[in-house]
Design a protein around this motif. Sequence first.
Motif, mmCIF file in Angstrom:
data_model
loop_
_atom_site.group_PDB
_atom_site.id
_atom_site.type_symbol
_atom_site.label_atom_id
_atom_site.label_comp_id
_atom_site.label_asym_id
_atom_site.label_seq_id
_atom_site.Cartn_x
_atom_site.Cartn_y
_atom_site.Cartn_z
ATOM 1 N N SER A 43 0.844 -1.196 0.000
ATOM 2 C CA SER A 43 0.000 0.000 0.000
ATOM 3 C C SER A 43 0.877 1.243 0.000
ATOM 4 O O SER A 43 2.040 1.200 0.413
ATOM 5 C CB SER A 43 -0.915 0.003 1.225
ATOM 6 O OG SER A 43 -0.152 0.127 2.404
ATOM 7 N N ALA A 121 -5.014 0.810 5.736
ATOM 8 C CA ALA A 121 -4.143 0.322 4.667
ATOM 9 C C ALA A 121 -2.894 -0.337 5.237
ATOM 10 O O ALA A 121 -2.455 -1.392 4.771
ATOM 11 C CB ALA A 121 -3.766 1.468 3.738
ATOM 12 N N SER A 125 -1.491 -4.372 5.011
ATOM 13 C CA SER A 125 -0.348 -4.496 4.104
ATOM 14 C C SER A 125 0.791 -5.311 4.701
ATOM 15 O O SER A 125 0.965 -5.388 5.914
ATOM 16 C CB SER A 125 0.176 -3.103 3.724
ATOM 17 O OG SER A 125 -0.852 -2.323 3.149
#
Length: 759
Positions: A43, A121, A125
């Motif tokens: 990300s 995010a 990730s």
Amino acid sequence: MAPLPRMYHPICLIETYVDNKLRVNEDAQMILAKISQPLVVVSIVGPFRTGKSYLMNKLSRHRGGGFSVGHTSRVNTRGIWMWCVPHPKKPGHTLVLLDTEGLGNMENGDKNNGCIILSLAMLMSSAVIYNSTGKINQDALENLNSILKIHYNILHKASVQEEKTQSKEKAGIPSSISPFFVWAIRDFTLKSEVKGYKPTTDEHLENCEEDVATRYHKARRQNEILKLIRRYFPRQKCLFFGLPSSDKQALSRLDQVPERDLQTSFVSEAKDFCKFIYEEAPAKRLREEQIMTGSAFAQLLKSYVDVVTKGDIAHLERSMSDMSMEDNRRAMSESVALYETKMEVQQVNTEEEFQRLHEKSLEEALHEFEKKYVEHDMSQPEYLNQLKKDLLRKREEVWKILENLSWNKCEGLIQRLMCDVDQALRENKYHIPGGYKRFLKDKNNVIKRYNQEANKGVKAQEVLKDFLDSLEEIEHIILKTDQAISAKKREQPKDINPTDYSQLTKYIQSYQLPTGRFDRILIQLFGFTGHGKSSFVNSCLYILGNGRFQDKAGEGVSHGGKTMERKAYELSDAITIVDNRGFAKLGAPEAWEIYAQLCNFAPLNMKVDWDKSIKMRNDLLTQKSKEKKIPDLIVPVLVYSSEHILSKEDFTLIKDFLKQAQKLTGVLPFIILTKCRTESELRNTFTRMGMENIYCIENYTISDHLPVKEKHLVILNFLRDILLCVNFHLQECINFQTQQHEWTSFLKKMANESLTNQT
């Protein structure tokens, strides 16, 4: 492994609404659910309008289209967008690129919403790229802190719960949700040197952090930011990008500018950036030793959202635990299925074979589970113990199935093989003289054909035993009936005329031995080569046969015999005549083989070798001594042609052979003088040897086989006299085991004497 779903453009993964609520896009979730490959989730986060989407498009290696790149001050990316592509460097992996809404979005009513999205995010990730412009300074750290502050507060509970014994400062974030941190610094122009040399990008990050810490040592907040970065990101990397172009218009439409129109250094830095991410970004992990697949990632999406919106880290842990438990249960089911497949694909015919197959399949199934096991509250040994119980239950199920299949197959096979026997039983065809022998022959033929049938399964011997047990009563009745009838048949009728061809033939053909005592009468023909043994066999078959002469035994030629085997021919159900290989002289090495034929140790219908080694002879004796069957009643017969002059040496050898034959068999040998139509001196010679049953016989031959009554009667009376001799000896109580032992000892002694003479 299922193929990667084709994605030609990114799709929104996490949607944002006017009320700042986050929601998982079901279409994107369905795409992930179809991916069974491990994921590398990368990300990019950071302030808006810093070129994040451009870098993600580079990583996707897709020409044309891709993540939306803005050309104005308005925000182009809202929420989190996803693009799944095959990993360029890791075969069998999927690269998931996440482009996030940037920090500083004034269009968003809640200033913390951007941080929550970026926190989400990073949570999802395995590698996070923090994209910023300029140099690493207080402002850059403040921007990064705005992300990490919320993110760390959300996840700190997990850290404390995981390491209760550690202090708050020493507690770390679980490695399974701690991504690889890459700081991408854009439009970097500072040319700094440290102690006279240009630092690397990573050294620059450390130097900048130390510089900030020194200048702001009184500002506790900045120090906390640096501690948080080091604590949350065990792995860090700093990459720099120069200005892409000096043309401001080109900078506003960077995604549309060909690489040849960009700064060479920027193009090179972008390629190095992609290469680094491909090689260094790790696979996303559910736990320390469990790599996350697309389907697992899809299941956890809602839990990730709940973590950052509700602070419900416990729900994520429960989801991960449930998923691990489900994966382990699936692994157990797959191991059981593997075991079942292994057990079914291989044919077994005994319980020992089944047990060996079970142990091998069990080992493979347990090993397969160990490879797939993921960490869980329930330990691997606990799962293995449960799996072993499941496999043992499956073993019993498979065993019962094999038992039923084998039982049905074997019973059906016996029913088919017994059709003719059952028909004969219904028609009372075994209640006749010799019926018991015929019944045993038919029964043994059924057993032989049954044993020859392959892949009968684990119940083959048990079904056979039950079948044989069911025949015991029937077999006993047939035996008693046969004994009663045969006892009368063996009595010589007073009115048999020795000159009546029909009466003699009928008597010989219907003769039966006592049931169960001897298997057959074995008339053993011995003699020198070319003296008419084979012709005599042909004559017997001709007289007792269908009236058509056939050269079944093979006549000898003028220069000697040609029978090299020990051949057996059935004259009736009870009588078999054996054409033994003729000898050149009654001396070693022929002597041992001659007596082996006499004692019925040499195999029938096989070539006779005069020169067997001592080992081969001993092996033959050992093998014969292990045989357990009804014995044959042996009648020795010497065939001698009157055309040959009997020398003194041959006289002595033949006399010794005849005496030894009587001693071994208990039967005085019969003498056949071929090509001797009248009384001769030769007959008197054998009389002087002590022989009583001497017959002058003219054989039928290929060139002379017209039936002559006198020829017929001589041979028929010879066979009748053999049966009378047999009836006499049947009154004796012969211990076959003792006789067999005497024969073995005699032949062993001969073999040893032969060896001594050779040395």
